[in-house]
Structure formats: C-alpha cells, structure tokens
Design an enzyme around this catalytic site. Structure first.
Site, PDB file in Angstrom:
ATOM      1  N   ASP A 141      -1.326  -2.083  -4.700  1.00 41.29           N
ATOM      2  CA  ASP A 141      -1.372  -2.333  -3.260  1.00 41.29           C
ATOM      3  C   ASP A 141      -2.736  -2.922  -2.895  1.00 41.29           C
ATOM      4  O   ASP A 141      -3.319  -3.669  -3.697  1.00 41.29           O
ATOM      5  CB  ASP A 141      -1.096  -1.023  -2.505  1.00 41.29           C
ATOM      6  CG  ASP A 141      -0.344  -1.252  -1.202  1.00 41.29           C
ATOM      7  OD1 ASP A 141      -0.919  -1.896  -0.310  1.00 41.29           O
ATOM      8  OD2 ASP A 141       0.805  -0.800  -1.075  1.00 41.29           O
ATOM      9  N   HIS A 214      -3.134  -0.563   4.174  1.00 41.30           N
ATOM     10  CA  HIS A 214      -1.778  -0.473   3.618  1.00 41.30           C
ATOM     11  C   HIS A 214      -1.754   0.361   2.340  1.00 41.30           C
ATOM     12  O   HIS A 214      -0.903   1.243   2.170  1.00 41.30           O
ATOM     13  CB  HIS A 214      -1.261  -1.881   3.358  1.00 41.30           C
ATOM     14  CG  HIS A 214       0.193  -1.979   3.073  1.00 41.30           C
ATOM     15  ND1 HIS A 214       0.719  -1.820   1.815  1.00 41.30           N
ATOM     16  CD2 HIS A 214       1.244  -2.252   3.873  1.00 41.30           C
ATOM     17  CE1 HIS A 214       2.038  -1.992   1.855  1.00 41.30           C
ATOM     18  NE2 HIS A 214       2.379  -2.249   3.099  1.00 41.30           N
ATOM     19  N   SER A 544       7.774  -0.792   2.971  1.00 37.01           N
ATOM     20  CA  SER A 544       6.525  -0.417   2.311  1.00 37.01           C
ATOM     21  C   SER A 544       6.285   1.082   2.423  1.00 37.01           C
ATOM     22  O   SER A 544       5.640   1.680   1.566  1.00 37.01           O
ATOM     23  CB  SER A 544       5.331  -1.136   2.953  1.00 37.01           C
ATOM     24  OG  SER A 544       5.133  -2.410   2.432  1.00 37.01           O
TER      25      SER A 544
END
Length: 759
Positions: A141, A214, A544
């Site tokens: 990520d 994220h 996600s």
C-alpha cells in the site's frame, strides 16, 4: 483514497476510477519500463548466478540499460528501461519468455469486529496468544504511520523466529520505528522513479512512512492493535481494533502520488515471500488482462505456492457489470458492504421538507435559522458549474448561502472546499444517477450533508423554482443498529468475470463503507491541502477497506488452522458466508434497492465466527491451478510466465475450467444441453453424513447432483460429486439466473452460490 475511497475524496488520494493503464510509450524510440520473464532452467552453464545471466542478456541489446530489480520468488526475471525496439530484440534472446510493458495500478480506496460477531462471546474461537501472534500480515500500500497506537507492541512477545524481513530506512523513517507489532517496513520506488522521475521528498517520504493515510488505514484494519477511545472528531467513538489484533504487521510501500507500478509491486511480493509473511493484503488494482500479463496475478501465484493467502479488493467501478479487478482464482477477491452504523445529517428546506443525508463535519454549527439557498449551476458561468469545480463559483452569488452541488468528477470534500472558498457557509451535496441512493460520509470542511439521488432531485427542483429558497444543515452524530445491513455498496465492482466467465467473482463481501481505522499524521482526514486538521483515526470507504477485513480474518483462521492452505481458508470464508438477513430476506444491493446476486456479493457476506468450523472445504493445489491454465489453452510459455516452471499440458487429458475445485459455480451457457462440474470436498468437521439442497430461480435450468448424499467416516476424508446443469430452453443473450448448492449434516451448512449466464 481509492476509487475505493476516492472518486469521493480528493485528488491528493490515489484514485482507481481510471483503471489499468499502460505506462510505457508507444514510440519505438522512447524508453519505458519492462518486466522480463526468464526461463530459469535455460541459464547457460557459463553463469554462476541468474543475475549475471540477466545482466548479460540485457547487455546484448543495450549498452546503457540497467537492472531496476531482479526477481527470485514472484517471478524469475528482472525489470529494466528499454525502447520498444530494444524490447523486441530482447524478446528474441535465448531463455526470454516474455517482455511485458510496465502497468500502473492505483488504490481501491471500531464497529466492525462487533458487527462481524468478533465480540467477547466468540473470543474463544480465536487464540489471543501463541499461534495468533506468529501470523504475519503483509500489506502492499502507501506505507505506515508507525507512531499510531494501532501499532503498539504492548503485550507482544519476541518477533517470530520464522520472520526473515526487516525495516528499511529513508525519509523520516529508521529501523527503530519498527517493533514487535510492526515487524517489517520496506519501500519500492525504482519502477516509479524510472517513469515519473525522482520522488519529491518535500511532498512525500522516500521511505516506508505513509504521508497519504491509505496504507495506515488498511494495515490497521487488518491487524491493528486494540486502541481504546478511538474516533474521528468524536464520530464512531469506541475501541478500535483490527480483525487480527494479535497478528504481526509488515508493510511494503509500493504506491506513491503518481500511482503504483507493477515492477515495484512484483518486487514487493518477491520480498514478502522471502520475508515469510502468511497473508498478503493488496487494496489496489485496475482493469483486467490475461493472467500471464497481470503482475498482481503472477506475483499472487508465487505467493499461493508458498502457502500465502492473497486478498485483493474487487474494485470500485460498480455498479457497472464486468467491472471487477483481481479475478485470478488463486486470489481472494473482496467486494464491499455497509455496516449497521451511520452518520445522519439533515438537509432542512424552507418549504418544510427535511431529507436525511450523511456527514462527518465537526465544527461550529450553522445559525439556528434558515439561510439563503442557491444551486451551484445558477451561481456559475461555467458549463459544469453545478459540480462545484475549483474556480467555477461566483463569490457574489454564493456568499453567506447554502449551496447545492451535484456529485461527480471532482472529490466530494473538494466541492465543499470550493463552496467555502467562494464564501458559502454550507453545502448540500446531491447524488446523481451514477451513485443513486448510496451515501458515503465525509469529514467536510464546512457544514454539509450528502443526500441520495431521489432527495437530490426534489431539493434541486425546490431551489431552482422557489423565488426565495432557504435551507440549513443539521448534523446529528453517530447512530448504530441501522437496518437493513449489510447492503452491497453501489461502488463495489461486479461480475461477471470478464477474463474467465466460468469462475464466479467476487468471492465474497466484507465491510467497506464508512470504516474507522488509523490514519497518517501528515494529512487531514480529507487529504486536501487546505485541511490543516490532524486526526489519529479516519473514516473512509471503498473495497480498499473491505479487502483488509478479509486479510485479517484469514490471519485468524491461519492461527486456528495452521495446516490449511490458502484455498482452504478462502473456502471456509466463502461457504459459511451469509446471503440473507436474520429475517430470512435476501441481502440488498443499494444500487438497485433490490436483492443482490452472486455477481454483486459472491458467496455472501463474511461470517468469521462460523468460518472456524465450516464442516467441509474445497481445497486446491498448485497442480490444480496448472490444470486450470491448461483448460484456458495457455501455451507452455504463457504457463511458465505465470508459474515459473516448465509445465506441459497432457495431450491425452481433457482439461475443463468447470473442474477447478472452486467453492462456487458459474455456468456460461452458449447453447442448450448439459454442463457438468466436478467438485471434491474434504471433511474438516469429522465423521458425518451430508445431504444436498438445491435452489434455482429459473425452470430453464435443471440442477442435479450425484451423489446427493456424502458419507464421511473420519476427518480429512475426501469425497467427490458432480453437478449437472441441464439447459432445456434458451433465454435471451445477457440474461442471468442464480441459485445455491448447499450441503448440510444438520450442524454445518456448506453453501455455494450458482450463477448462470446466457451468452
């Protein structure tokens, strides 16, 4: 951050709305990055090391090209920069299997454990020490914010002796940022920098540090430590914990401001395999291509061979059909559903009507009175003024007013920022047909609420027809117990599977809407440059977010059943997933308001408390997947690109995709007749007699199972059965019908979804 988070949030986040793109130039004289697959067994005896052979092969066609990466586990080969002519010349060299252009991927972007049944009542199902602390979840990520309390190692024992990884140093990151919880942190930027130029370290850290948020959110969702008193600006307050809070975390930063590049992704998978992770979580993707050209699929195959379960997000391109990413059968593909928690905010109009939307705004409330109200399209000279794009609103028309903006094109939170900059005091954001009634909450920079399409149409009519429209926004906070829940998120990508229609995808859904998890300290909750707020936790949405839920649950199952293969773990999660609410009614799809189908929810919504004891499992080996590739009529070279081995399909054997031992059934009907599928189940619940139950929506297809009863005398015994789908009448091309095949011994229910498509 993702199309999974993003087409909603901000341009700062990495968006998957655009899908997979070729990065290499089409010009024969311009350089691009290529991934070169080599036939390891064909290395000449004059070379001692494969890397020397790779370098020699490269030198034969270019004096200036350099090795960006050499790969040992994910593939056999290397990455380099070449012109198209050089790539063509390299392809002709001995031992070269393929020379594939770099692809760019992008990210798909408290209450959850309780919603999933992981409360104190079921705590004894999963070990809290010992085996669970030996499981390592690897996350590819945007990196990690190591100071987050979600990576506290309080109560953790020594790092597992099987761990071979490490912590790399770089911008604002040293090895001391790792601990007994966060046991690995690496970053991969060579492929990115070779195409995009050097990383601007004033904007992002050239290290494992997460400046985006994220990666911190996904890794803490999967395996974050228990953190009491967590919330976003007071919303969703409670105790935050990952799905596998006692598992260890290893992060592999592969995504940067300009995207995630396949050479870096492969290098990260290569390292993760060598480091000895047990689960790999990848909330990224975009587009589809044949498996031998798909870097994620190729890397995942190598991981699967080493016993690593690979969980990937399905994509945020819903509600369109055929919109899935990451569909290889050795990948667990995860769609998104909602929780039973919401963040209501009222749009109150001067005509006396109120509409409930959602918001995470925290700040000074609007005056306790109705305010002047204007439609953005009437406060702009731009043709797209209704969208509240940067610089499109006329301040004189907006100042002191509530503004109605239409959703689309730019990020939701950015629209509010545009309204605020123009002097507006509040915003009502209206969904259009593209998003329907799906409501995703945002931490807006001014009082704002997002409403569904139907409410938006009524509000728009009012504001454009009333001579003196007024409105206000009232923020109501957090509510739980929302029904129905879960519902399939509209953004969640859907089947059918465009690469292999006879493999049903997604595999299942998990929570992916308004998920609270840890956040970076380098960006505000919106990610906008104008957002100076800093938070320890953020609430965002996307597949996600659903992907790491399944990654963490897989880690829990690995701790309980360390002998299970990745396919066995996925089987347990799929066959125990639920497709109905407690009242027996089917799960709903928020995009249509109607019951969802296996093309939306796969096998159903994950149910971890029952997955520990599924009764039967559908297992798969590397040999099974090789037979699957033969069934696709792949050439020996293409099979080698995926599997890194010499493998010749047996010409005397009849290979069929229908015989891959998958826990679901997808039937692609081209003409009337019988379609046979063979499956083998393994008893993991001991002795028992299982009877089959069939359901089907249509009389156009008769489903029969032989035998209809399976008798198991002991644990680990295998039994096979054949399903025949007899199509006795044709339906219109493009038609779909669905059903289920369930085996039960009175204690366990082993369910498989059925999807039948006429082409």
């Amino acid at each position: 951050m993702s199309s999974f988070l993003s087409c909603s949030t901000t341009a700062f986040f990495l968006i998957l709305c655009l899908g997979l793109r070729h990065v290499s130039s089409s010009s024969s004289s311009e350089h691009g990055t290529y991934i070169v697959h080599m036939a390891q067994s064909q290395m000449p005896s004059s070379f001692d090391l494969h890397s020397n052979w790779y370098d020699s092969s490269l030198r034969s066609i270019s004096d200036s090209a350099e090795l960006l990466y050499t790969y040992e586990n994910a593939i056999h080969g290397f990455a380099t920069r070449l012109t198209q002519d050089e790539a063509d010349s390299l392809m002709a060299q001995p031992g070269v299997l393929s020379v594939l252009p770099e692809h760019r991927y992008e990210l798909h972007t408290t209450r959850t454990p309780l919603f999933l049944g992981l409360d104190d009542h079921n705590a004894d199902l999963f070990p809290q020490t010992g085996a669970s602390s030996d499981v390592v979840v690897g996350v590819l990520d945007t990196g990690v914010w190591p100071e987050s309390k979600s990576y506290s190692d309080e109560g953790f024992g020594p790092v597992p002796s099987t761990w071979k990884g490490g912590c790399e140093t770089g911008t604002n990151f040293t090895a001391s940022h790792c601990n007994r919880k966060l046991i690995g942190a690496r970053f991969f930027a060579r492929g990115y920098e070779s195409t995009m130029g050097p990383i601007d370290e004033s904007k992002e850290s050239r290290s494992p540090r997460d400046d985006d948020g994220h990666g911190t959110h996904t890794s803490s969702t999967a395996a974050g430590s228990v953190v009491e008193g967590a919330s976003l600006l007071g919303y969703a307050s409670g105790t935050a914990r990952g799905m596998a809070p006692r598992a260890r975390v290893a992060v592999y930063k592969v995504c940067w401001l300009g995207g995630c590049f396949s050479s870096d992704i492969l290098a990260a998978i290569d390292k993760a395999i060598a480091d000895n992770v047990n689960v790999l979580s990848m909330s990224l993707g975009g587009g589809t291509s044949e498996y031998y050209r798909d870097g994620v699929a190729i890397g995942a195959f190598a991981a699967m061979e080493r016993g690593i379960l690979v969980s990937c997000s399905a994509g945020n391109a819903g509600p369109s059909s055929f919109s899935l990413s990451n569909v290889a059968p050795w990948i667990t593909t995860v769609g998104a559903g909602t929780l039973d928690r919401d963040f209501p905010a009222l749009a109150i109009l001067g005509n006396g009507k109120n509409f409930t939307g959602v918001s995470l705004f925290k700040g000074e409330a609007l005056p306790d009175k109705l305010l002047p109200f204007i439609y953005a399209g009437n406060a702009s000279n731009a043709t797209n003024g209704n969208l509240c794009m940067t610089g499109t609103l006329i301040p004189e028309k907006v100042k002191g007013k509530i503004v109605l903006c239409d959703r689309g094109v730019n990020a939701r939170v950015q629209k509010g920022d545009v309204v605020k900059a123009a002097g507006g005091v509040g915003m009502i954001l209206a969904n259009t047909a593209a998003n329907g009634e799906e409501l995703v909450a945002d931490a807006h920079l001014l009082p704002a609420t997002t409403v569904g399409e139907k409410a938006g149409d009524l509000i728009r009519h009012y504001v454009t027809t009333d001579p003196h429209p007024t409105a206000t926004v009232s923020i109501l906070g957090t509510v739980v117990g929302v029904k129905p829940s879960p519902v399939v998120a509209a953004f969640s990508s859907r089947g059918p599977n465009s690469i292999t229609p006879n493999i049903l995808k997604p595999d299942l859904i998990a929570p992916g809407v308004n998920i609270l998890a840890a956040w970076t300290g380098a960006a505000g909750p919106t990610g906008l440059a104008s957002d100076s707020r800093r938070v320890e936790f953020n609430i965002i949405s996307g597949t996600s977010m659903s992907c790491p839920h399944v990654s963490g649950l897989a880690a829990l199952l690995k701790a309980v059943h360390p002998e299970w293969s990745p396919a066995a773990i996925r089987s347990a999660l799929m066959t125990t997933a639920y497709k109905t609410y407690k009242d027996g009614k089917p799960l709903l799809d928020i995009a249509t308001g109607k019951p969802s189908t296996p093309f939306e929810h796969g096998a159903g919504h994950v149910s971890p408390a029952t997955a520990t004891n599924p009764g039967l499992i559908y297992d798969l080996t590397t040999e099974d997947y090789l037979g699957f590739l033969c069934a696709l009529n792949y050439t020996s070279s293409q099979i080698r690109s995926v599997s890194r081995r010499n493998y010749t399909c047996d010409p005397s054997k009849s290979y069929s995709v229908a015989d891959l031992n998958y826990p679901s059934f997808a039937v692609n009907v081209e003409e009337a007749g019988a379609y046979k599928y063979t499956r083998t189940v393994t008893s993991v619940g001991g002795a028992g007699t299982y009877s089959v139950k069939l359901t089907s929506e249509t009389t156009a297809v008769k489903i029969s199972v032989e035998p209809a009863v399976l008798n198991f005398k002991a644990a680990n015994e295998k039994q096979s059965y054949t399903v025949t789908f007899t199509v006795d009448s044709s339906k219109a091309s493009g038609s779909n019908s669905f059903g289920t095949i369930e085996w039960s011994d009175g204690k366990h229910v082993v369910g498989s979804p059925v999807a039948i498509s006429w082409t």
